[in-house]
Design an enzyme around this catalytic site. Structure first.
Site, mmCIF file in Angstrom:
data_model
loop_
_atom_site.group_PDB
_atom_site.id
_atom_site.type_symbol
_atom_site.label_atom_id
_atom_site.label_comp_id
_atom_site.label_asym_id
_atom_site.label_seq_id
_atom_site.Cartn_x
_atom_site.Cartn_y
_atom_site.Cartn_z
ATOM 1 N N CYS A 190 40.676 28.797 27.822
ATOM 2 C CA CYS A 190 40.500 27.855 28.934
ATOM 3 C C CYS A 190 39.337 26.895 28.707
ATOM 4 O O CYS A 190 39.234 25.875 29.369
ATOM 5 C CB CYS A 190 40.310 28.622 30.229
ATOM 6 S SG CYS A 190 41.696 29.710 30.563
ATOM 7 N N CYS A 243 45.276 32.483 43.135
ATOM 8 C CA CYS A 243 45.591 32.101 41.751
ATOM 9 C C CYS A 243 45.741 30.596 41.645
ATOM 10 O O CYS A 243 46.297 29.949 42.538
ATOM 11 C CB CYS A 243 46.896 32.759 41.310
ATOM 12 S SG CYS A 243 46.895 34.550 41.507
ATOM 13 N N LYS A 288 42.461 25.705 41.371
ATOM 14 C CA LYS A 288 43.316 26.196 42.446
ATOM 15 C C LYS A 288 44.327 25.136 42.864
ATOM 16 O O LYS A 288 45.519 25.407 42.894
ATOM 17 C CB LYS A 288 42.437 26.612 43.639
ATOM 18 C CG LYS A 288 43.185 27.010 44.874
ATOM 19 C CD LYS A 288 43.783 28.379 44.685
ATOM 20 C CE LYS A 288 45.130 28.557 45.333
ATOM 21 N NZ LYS A 288 46.217 27.738 44.895
ATOM 22 N N HIS A 334 45.950 23.918 36.522
ATOM 23 C CA HIS A 334 45.242 24.393 35.334
ATOM 24 C C HIS A 334 46.093 24.309 34.060
ATOM 25 O O HIS A 334 46.565 25.301 33.555
ATOM 26 C CB HIS A 334 44.770 25.833 35.569
ATOM 27 C CG HIS A 334 43.879 26.395 34.501
ATOM 28 N ND1 HIS A 334 43.189 25.614 33.591
ATOM 29 C CD2 HIS A 334 43.563 27.680 34.191
ATOM 30 C CE1 HIS A 334 42.500 26.394 32.775
ATOM 31 N NE2 HIS A 334 42.714 27.650 33.107
#
Lengths: 472, 395
Positions: free
Chosen positions: B86, B209, B335, B339
């Site tokens: 990430c 998530c 959020k 992502h």
């Protein structure tokens, strides 16, 4: 002298009331419940559980061989006993043999082990047997069969059962069988199997053994006779004159089911838990002939009993209440496999990592003492290179340090994956999956132990590795 | 360790619309972000002397940085791919800045692109390392939820109290995402809805998530002394920190799942370089890695925004809301913005860049006169962290 030093059984965590199966097919149920191997279990992993419970640390150095008996070995071509020896972290010099294709293969293995020890060609031999046979959906065998395993350690000293002698017969009869590729056990007419097969052969082998040893049926205190059902057992005990002994019924058939090649050894394990010194014990099993062995209880068997008796394991189980799940675990229907798995296995990489992945060894740094699993060449703590000794984790207990219940990663027939971080008793951290649990019952601090399981079939081979499970 | 404080400036940035971009592939997303950045910097592709490219889930293993050449026709210059989970986008950006600071190049591009919605499954799939059995059935939510269990256990929170605590972070980020046109999600959610949502990996529910999205973001950087020849309001790099740890910190006895060395080290490096003593007071905004609500909570405490164990107080007082003492994830965060792994570090930096220039695309989201902003990504098991601090003037 040769005999049995110790015996241990393994009854899978999952049990299924036979009424659940019967209800699914709108038919009548047989009494009791049957055991069901979890979807990550097979005959090899169950045998590993039994064998691990049977082996004490001090037995390892004296072990000459390990025999594996099953009609449901994980591979057609590939030795299960070698995998078992590896998973148990045994010496590479020991004899490994698979006994297959017959329900009496476990007793053949046991006789040969006893003969080898008697002849002095072996010090001790571990005989492990397991089966996960399947009956056709809706058939009686579907309810009758159960999954299970047992292991006995054969040796020449400290025996709890002294071997008096054995007798075997072979016979070619197409009574029950599976062709290559068959999932379910085929059978000819029941009357044929019972009359000219089971009853005739078992009667002959038992009377021949007793004649050979100069014993009368009434002198047998405990008949440990594997039978596919209570009726056959009762009839056999009657015709052989052994029907007056204390336990004429096989409680395992009611609680676990008929466990195939494992059954005679699982019965023997259970009988041993109740046996008294001086008693005479006859063990017999059927399959393409028959095999019978006679023992005398030498010492108090309780002194060598494994930690968790068969009876205790039967008590501490979880119920599988869904026939759909049963079919799916048994691969009769195909589950949606869950999140695609991005890392493809490699046979060579798996082989290279076998000390960690199969032998369940971690490393302990000789410089600073830090323990890690899997094996780390450079110490996590002090960064020393190759200054480690390996340590076996498989026999240790641990406590759950943290966990999650993942609804994303599971198979459709077992959707919740419990990820755990476990603090082992030697301070190593085990980061892996938990099995044989009710996810909602998992707690921080919960005691667990490690168990070998089958993970998946990617790479077109079975990928075995360890999971943790609650201590039962 | 040396310093590159004030030596490099961002002179142009671009960011694609994030979301389920069924209409766009890797190349389309790259073009969308890069051409906005060119326009913003007032230059064309011919000015780019090198490009650091980040992507994680490229369709196949061996694409290198060829997307930059294939889609953007950036040819005959160094194209370098970065994959660091990430943190990939941040590492690409920081490496681009280091290259400029070295004097080797004057104008360099950092481009992060991720096309997750061509994989055929929601989420990132199972398997988060190198071993097909060690990593079996291990997912991102399954791994990060382990932090939550330890946090609740350590600070004596009941499951209900814990769910409420992390749920408030989701509510905050949705409140921000509502005001962000390029974000994946724009819906406002109530705390009740967050708590009642289906569980993905206990205690993480659907709203704990981040979005699983497609997207791309791009930065063009140059030496600070050249920056004003491109634009009057360049944004200066004040400090950076990268701290990579093992894929398996979990194997260490004593690892407590609350204190993450990589978070602590990467933020300290960046603070030290930027001359920040008290981040809680000196930062005007922060874009941190809220892949899951519990991650954002852990970051507050590892980054010195809150004292260990005190994040709950700050969350409940609204300290990290848009109008609070330190606004965190003003653009909705992972959020709501989404992502796309390799793009996220650059997307977060895009928000910091626009905020510091006071040119945010929706004035309702613009905070007043910010001077210092931080962007951060945190990935892997989790234990891989990269931080960058920016300011709108030198010195």
């Amino acid at each position: 002298m040769a005999g049995i030093v110790r015996a241990a059984g393994y009854v899978p965590y999952l049990k299924m009331d036979r009424k659940v199966i019967a209800a699914a097919w709108e038919r009548s149920a047989l009494p009791g419940c049957r055991s069901v191997a979890n979807h990550d279990e097979d005959s090899l992993t169950m045998a590993a559980e039994a064998a691990q419970a049977c082996l004490k640390e001090e037995d390892r150095s004296r072990l000459s061989g390990i025999f594996f008996a099953s009609t449901t070995a994980p591979y057609l071509e590939k030795q299960a006993a070698a995998l078992l020896a590896t998973a148990l972290d045994l010496d590479r010099g020991i004899l490994t043999v698979d006994y297959a294709h017959s329900l009496r293969s476990s007793l053949s293995a046991l006789r040969l082990a006893l003969d080898a020890v008697s002849a002095g060609t072996a010090d001790t031999i571990l005989v492990a047997a397991a089966d996960t046979r399947q009956g056709y959906p809706r058939s009686d065998p579907e309810q009758q069969f159960g999954d299970g395993a047992a292991a006995v350690l054969v040796g020449g000293s400290n025996e709890v059962l002294e071997y008096m002698g054995g007798y075997g017969l072979n016979d070619y009869i197409t009574d029950v069988w599976r062709n290559p590729g068959d999932r379910y056990v085929r059978a000819w007419e029941g009357r044929f199997i019972t009359s000219v097969g089971y009853m005739a052969l078992m009667k002959e082998v038992i009377s021949s053994l007793l004649t050979k040893l100069g014993l009368k049926p009434s002198e047998v205190d405990r008949a440990v006779v594997a039978a596919p059902d209570q009726r056959s057992l009762k009839d056999l005990l009657k015709v052989t004159g052994m029907d007056k002994e204390e336990a004429a019924a096989d409680s395992l058939l009611n609680e676990v089911g008929f466990t195939g090649a494992a059954h005679p050894l699982l019965m023997l394990t259970e009988a041993l838990e109740k046996a008294r010194p001086g008693q005479t014990l006859l063990v017999a099993g059927y399959g393409d002939g028959a095999e019978a062995l006679l023992f005398r209880v030498a010492a108090n068997p309780a002194s060598e009993a494994p930690k968790h008796s068969v009876g205790e394991q039967i008590t501490a189980r979880g119920a599988l209440n869904s026939y759909a799940r049963f079919l799916s675990y048994k691969e009769s229907v195909e589950p949606l496999p869950g999140e695609p798995f991005r890392i493809l296995p490699s046979a060579s990489a798996t082989w290279r990592e076998r000390d960690s992945l199969l032998r369940c060894r971690g490393s302990r740094c000789r410089e600073c003492g830090e323990v890690a699993f899997p094996i780390q060449r450079v110490c996590n703590n002090c960064r020393s290179l190759d200054r480690f000794e390996t340590v076996r984790l498989s026999g240790l207990q641990g406590k759950v340090f943290s966990f999650s219940q993942d609804n994303l990663a599971g198979r459709s027939d077992d959707p919740v994956v419990v990820q755990t971080v476990v603090e082992m008793e030697n301070s190593a951290r085990f980061y892996g999956l938990m099995t044989d649990c009710r996810p909602a019952d998992v707690r921080v601090g919960m005691p667990v132990r490690l168990t070998l399981r089958r993970f998946h079939e990617l790479g077109d081979f079975h990928n075995y590795f360890w999971k943790c499970r609650p201590v039962r | 360790m040396g310093s590159i404080k004030d030596k490099v400036a961002i002179i142009g940035m671009g960011c694609s619309k994030f979301g389920e971009r069924w209409d766009a592939g890797l190349s389309d997303l790259a073009i969308e972000a890069a051409y906005e950045a060119y326009q913003d910097a007032g230059i064309g592709p011919e000015s780019i002397e090198a490009c650091w490219f980040s992507t994680v889930y490229a369709p196949v293993g061996g694409i290198g940085a060829s997307v930059a050449a294939d889609a953007l026709k950036l040819r005959n210059i160094p194209l370098i791919r970065n994959e660091n989970w990430c943190a990939s986008g941040h590492v690409a950006l920081i490496e681009a800045c280091v290259a400029v600071a070295s004097g080797l190049y004057d104008v360099v591009m950092a481009l992060g692109v991720e096309k997750l919605k061509d994989t055929g499954y929601p989420g990132l799939g199972a398997g988060r390392g190198m071993s097909p059995v060690l990593e079996a059935r291990r997912t991102a939510p399954g791994s990060f939820a382990l932090i939550a269990k330890r946090y609740f256990e350590t600070y004596g929170l009941s499951d209900e109290q814990g769910k409420e605590l992390i749920g408030r972070i989701a509510v905050k980020n949705h409140e921000n995402g509502r005001l962000t046109p390029k974000a994946h999600f724009h819906n406002k959610v109530s705390l009740d809805k967050v708590i009642a949502a289906p569980i993905v990996s206990w205690p993480l529910g659907l709203f704990d998530c981040c979005g699983n999205s497609d997207g791309a973001a791009c930065a063009i950087v140059t030496r600070s002394d050249l920056a004003k020849s491109f634009r009057p309001d360049p944004i200066y790099l004040k400090g950076v920190g990268i701290s990579m740890d093992s894929m398996l910190p979990h194997l260490r006895p004593g690892f407590d799942w609350l204190r993450f060395d990589s978070l602590i080290n990467s933020s300290r490096q960046a603070y030290d370089m930027a001359g920040i003593k008290n981040p809680r007071q000196e930062l005007d905004l922060a874009e941190v890695h809220d892949c899951f609500t519990i991650t954002e909570l852990a970051i507050y405490e590892n980054f010195g925004f809150s004292e260990p164990g005190n994040a709950r107080e700050d969350v409940e007082s609204g300290f990290f809301t848009r109008h609070g003492g330190l606004p965190v994830n003003i653009d909705g965060g992972l959020k709501c913005f989404g992502h796309p792994i390799g793009a996220s570090g650059l997307r977060m930096t895009y928000e910091v860049y626009k905020q510091l220039q006071q040119k945010v695309d929706n004035p309702e989201r613009q905070i007043k006169n910010p001077r210092r902003g931080l962007s951060h990504t945190f990935g892997g098991p989790p234990q891989i962290s990269a931080v960058a601090v920016f300011g709108n003037e030198t010195g």
